[in-house]
Design a protein around this motif. Structure first.
Motif, mmCIF file in Angstrom:
data_model
loop_
_atom_site.group_PDB
_atom_site.id
_atom_site.type_symbol
_atom_site.label_atom_id
_atom_site.label_comp_id
_atom_site.label_asym_id
_atom_site.label_seq_id
_atom_site.Cartn_x
_atom_site.Cartn_y
_atom_site.Cartn_z
ATOM 1 N N LEU A 91 7.112 7.793 18.574
ATOM 2 C CA LEU A 91 6.686 9.225 17.907
ATOM 3 C C LEU A 91 5.627 9.071 17.022
ATOM 4 N N GLY A 92 4.988 7.892 16.854
ATOM 5 C CA GLY A 92 3.706 7.731 16.105
ATOM 6 C C GLY A 92 3.595 6.502 15.519
ATOM 7 N N ASP A 93 2.345 6.532 14.970
ATOM 8 C CA ASP A 93 1.991 5.026 14.379
ATOM 9 C C ASP A 93 3.098 4.946 13.009
ATOM 10 N N LEU A 94 3.226 3.613 12.537
ATOM 11 C CA LEU A 94 4.152 3.840 11.440
ATOM 12 C C LEU A 94 3.861 2.955 10.031
ATOM 13 N N ARG A 95 3.925 3.645 9.012
ATOM 14 C CA ARG A 95 3.886 3.199 7.592
ATOM 15 C C ARG A 95 5.067 2.617 7.112
ATOM 16 N N ILE A 96 4.843 1.254 6.641
ATOM 17 C CA ILE A 96 6.059 0.615 6.438
ATOM 18 C C ILE A 96 6.013 0.716 4.874
ATOM 19 N N THR A 97 7.232 0.972 4.285
ATOM 20 C CA THR A 97 7.201 1.490 2.800
ATOM 21 C C THR A 97 8.042 0.313 2.026
ATOM 22 N N PRO A 98 7.723 0.256 0.834
ATOM 23 C CA PRO A 98 8.550 -0.845 0.126
ATOM 24 C C PRO A 98 10.143 -0.586 -0.273
ATOM 25 N N TRP A 99 10.283 0.824 0.345
ATOM 26 C CA TRP A 99 11.862 1.258 -0.043
ATOM 27 C C TRP A 99 13.040 0.990 1.343
ATOM 28 N N ARG A 100 12.228 0.171 2.107
ATOM 29 C CA ARG A 100 13.058 -0.330 3.339
ATOM 30 C C ARG A 100 13.117 1.098 4.149
ATOM 31 N N THR A 121 -7.454 -1.237 -22.217
ATOM 32 C CA THR A 121 -7.161 -0.344 -23.583
ATOM 33 C C THR A 121 -6.887 0.832 -23.185
ATOM 34 N N HIS A 122 -6.761 1.225 -21.956
ATOM 35 C CA HIS A 122 -6.545 2.617 -21.485
ATOM 36 C C HIS A 122 -4.890 2.735 -21.011
ATOM 37 N N PRO A 123 -4.327 3.911 -22.033
ATOM 38 C CA PRO A 123 -2.907 3.971 -21.951
ATOM 39 C C PRO A 123 -2.744 4.877 -20.677
ATOM 40 N N THR A 124 -1.445 4.507 -20.039
ATOM 41 C CA THR A 124 -1.181 4.937 -18.689
ATOM 42 C C THR A 124 0.193 5.772 -18.914
ATOM 43 N N THR A 125 0.418 6.981 -18.251
ATOM 44 C CA THR A 125 1.653 7.433 -18.241
ATOM 45 C C THR A 125 2.428 7.112 -17.012
ATOM 46 N N ALA A 126 3.892 6.747 -17.308
ATOM 47 C CA ALA A 126 4.809 6.306 -16.284
ATOM 48 C C ALA A 126 5.096 7.662 -15.292
ATOM 49 N N GLN A 127 5.248 7.361 -14.107
ATOM 50 C CA GLN A 127 5.420 8.590 -13.254
ATOM 51 C C GLN A 127 6.709 8.134 -12.314
ATOM 52 N N GLY A 128 7.816 8.798 -12.536
ATOM 53 C CA GLY A 128 8.987 8.199 -11.876
ATOM 54 C C GLY A 128 8.886 8.776 -10.272
ATOM 55 N N PHE A 129 9.399 8.281 -9.366
ATOM 56 C CA PHE A 129 9.496 8.491 -8.140
ATOM 57 C C PHE A 129 10.590 7.935 -7.495
ATOM 58 N N ARG A 180 1.315 8.375 -8.088
ATOM 59 C CA ARG A 180 2.058 7.262 -8.224
ATOM 60 C C ARG A 180 3.297 7.058 -7.439
ATOM 61 N N VAL A 181 3.514 6.251 -6.654
ATOM 62 C CA VAL A 181 4.908 6.095 -6.265
ATOM 63 C C VAL A 181 5.377 4.617 -6.223
ATOM 64 N N VAL A 218 0.794 -1.257 -0.100
ATOM 65 C CA VAL A 218 0.239 0.077 -0.088
ATOM 66 C C VAL A 218 0.653 1.215 0.226
ATOM 67 N N GLN A 219 0.636 2.194 -0.967
ATOM 68 C CA GLN A 219 1.520 3.328 -1.033
ATOM 69 C C GLN A 219 1.355 4.392 0.528
ATOM 70 N N PRO A 220 2.353 4.579 0.937
ATOM 71 C CA PRO A 220 2.399 5.067 2.237
ATOM 72 C C PRO A 220 2.195 6.412 2.392
#
Ligand code: SF4
Length: 383
Positions: free
Chosen positions: A260-269, A221-229, A147-148, A104-106
């Motif tokens: 310090l708070g609740d934590l969101r875990i990202t796929p970028w470690r 059929t819907h073309p999407t555009t890449a978004q770098g992050f 998108r990330v 899930v995107q963080p």
């Protein structure tokens, strides 16, 4: 075991979980899949305490936004699972745990549909008639304002595209328009199509490879555009994102950031500390976006991994100040720490470290070097 180290790495075809841990060189690896890629502060403090009680006190973050407790003993496994169950971090069965492979995107906000969609997808995947997907098959819910997760390995993506939401199979730029209420069901329909059209072979299968063989299903059929992050530590609307050397922290560090708070875990470690408005000054954290250690990834290597043909992390630390792009040091050709291509890869082999440029840990090397030679002459990396 079906393959010795000299023959190449053993490909398990499944990922360890909390209910099905994997043996490594330093004991069992118990992987926790936080729901919606999020740990409450209470859950995070609990995980830290369980790591100290039943593991070796080291905790890894995975490229699928999971949390791995290392060094767990056979006798500690059951009390650890019971402790995780008390924290609400255990699924009803191995099958449910395996299928609930959702990143899930963080940076989600209260007014975007990310958490609603990911919760519904998890519910559908827990039903008895959910598709029986291969162990590594996964979903990404990337419906924040931008998108990330495009570089995060997964098979079915639910994404924001302009003002709308789409479902897109990995490996294609074409998607299907859906709505907030149909997104999870459409993602599961795509998973069922994958199975029905022969996407699973010998218990394994990934979407991109399947599309290359059979093409797209109807309606995409819907073309999407890449978004770098590019993920970097720093302050974001959602909170403060901090990184860890090689994505590994001690139980003390996890407990400290949970303070310090609740934590969101990202796929970028990395971890987003929800709502934090300044970067914490705590030992064991990387908070400088220009820290050279952000340019290197390395798996556990020897001696922590039984498949490793050499150590990894000391070499990566020594070379970090000398690399411009991304350097991946891998203990074997499996490339667990970074399955995709890196600017430079060093893969441990019986002949020394294989130097591979612009490719993955199992691609063709241009040279082999010893660790001592690489440390003495880092320019060998780019010669
Ligand atoms: S890539 Fe690293 S962690 Fe993965 S099996 Fe090989 S040595 Fe072990």
């Amino acid at each position: 075991m079906s393959g010795s180290r000299a023959e190449g790495p053993v490909v398990q075809g499944w990922c360890p979980g909390a209910l099905r841990p994997m043996m490594s060189g330093d004991g069992l690896v118990v992987r926790v899949r936080p729901r919606s890629s999020r740990l409450t502060a209470t859950q995070a403090r609990g995980v830290a305490a369980l790591s100290r009680a039943h593991g070796n006190g080291l905790i890894d973050l995975s490229a699928r936004a999971n949390v791995q407790l290392r060094g767990v003993t056979e006798t500690g496994r059951l009390p650890l699972v019971e402790g995780l169950r008390d924290l609400g971090l255990i699924d009803a069965s191995i099958a449910q745990e395996t299928r609930r492979n959702i990143v899930v995107q963080p940076f989600h906000r209260p007014d975007d549909p990310t958490l609603t969609i990911s919760a519904e997808l998890a519910q559908l995947l827990a039903l008895p008639d959910a598709p029986d997907l291969p162990g590594k098959f996964g979903f990404a819910v990337d419906t924040g304002s931008t998108r990330v997760l495009e570089s995060t390995a997964c098979d079915i993506r639910i994404e924001r595209d302009g003002q709308g939401i789409v479902v897109r199979p990995d490996g294609s730029g074409l998607a299907k328009h859906v709505t907030e209420t149909t997104a999870a069901a459409e993602a599961l329909s795509l998973a069922r199509w994958f199975i029905a059209t022969g996407g699973i072979r010998e218990g394994r299968g990934r979407m991109a490879a399947h599309l290359a063989r059979v093409g797209l299903p109807q309606g995409f059929t819907h073309p999407t555009t890449a978004q770098g992050f590019v993920a970097r530590p720093g302050l974001y609307d959602a909170g403060a994102m901090v990184a860890f050397t090689f994505g590994q922290m001690t139980a003390e560090t996890l407990a400290a950031i949970a303070g310090l708070g609740d934590l969101r875990i990202t796929p970028w470690r990395m971890i987003v500390i929800e709502g934090a408005t300044r970067l914490p000054d705590l030992p064991g954290l990387i908070t400088d976006p220009d820290d050279p250690l952000l340019h290197v990834v390395a798996c556990t290597g020897a001696p922590g991994c039984v498949q490793a043909l050499g150590p990894t992390r000391d070499l990566a630390l020594a070379l970090a100040p000398h690399v411009q792009g991304l350097l991946h040091v891998s203990g074997c050709a499996k490339g667990c720490a970074h399955p995709g291509a890196a600017d430079l890869t060093l893969t441990a082999t019986p002949q020394g470290y294989a130097l591979i440029q612009g490719a993955t840990a199992h691609d063709t090397p241009i040279a082999h070097h010893s660790a001592a030679a690489l440390i003495a002459r880092p320019d060998l990396l780019t010669e």
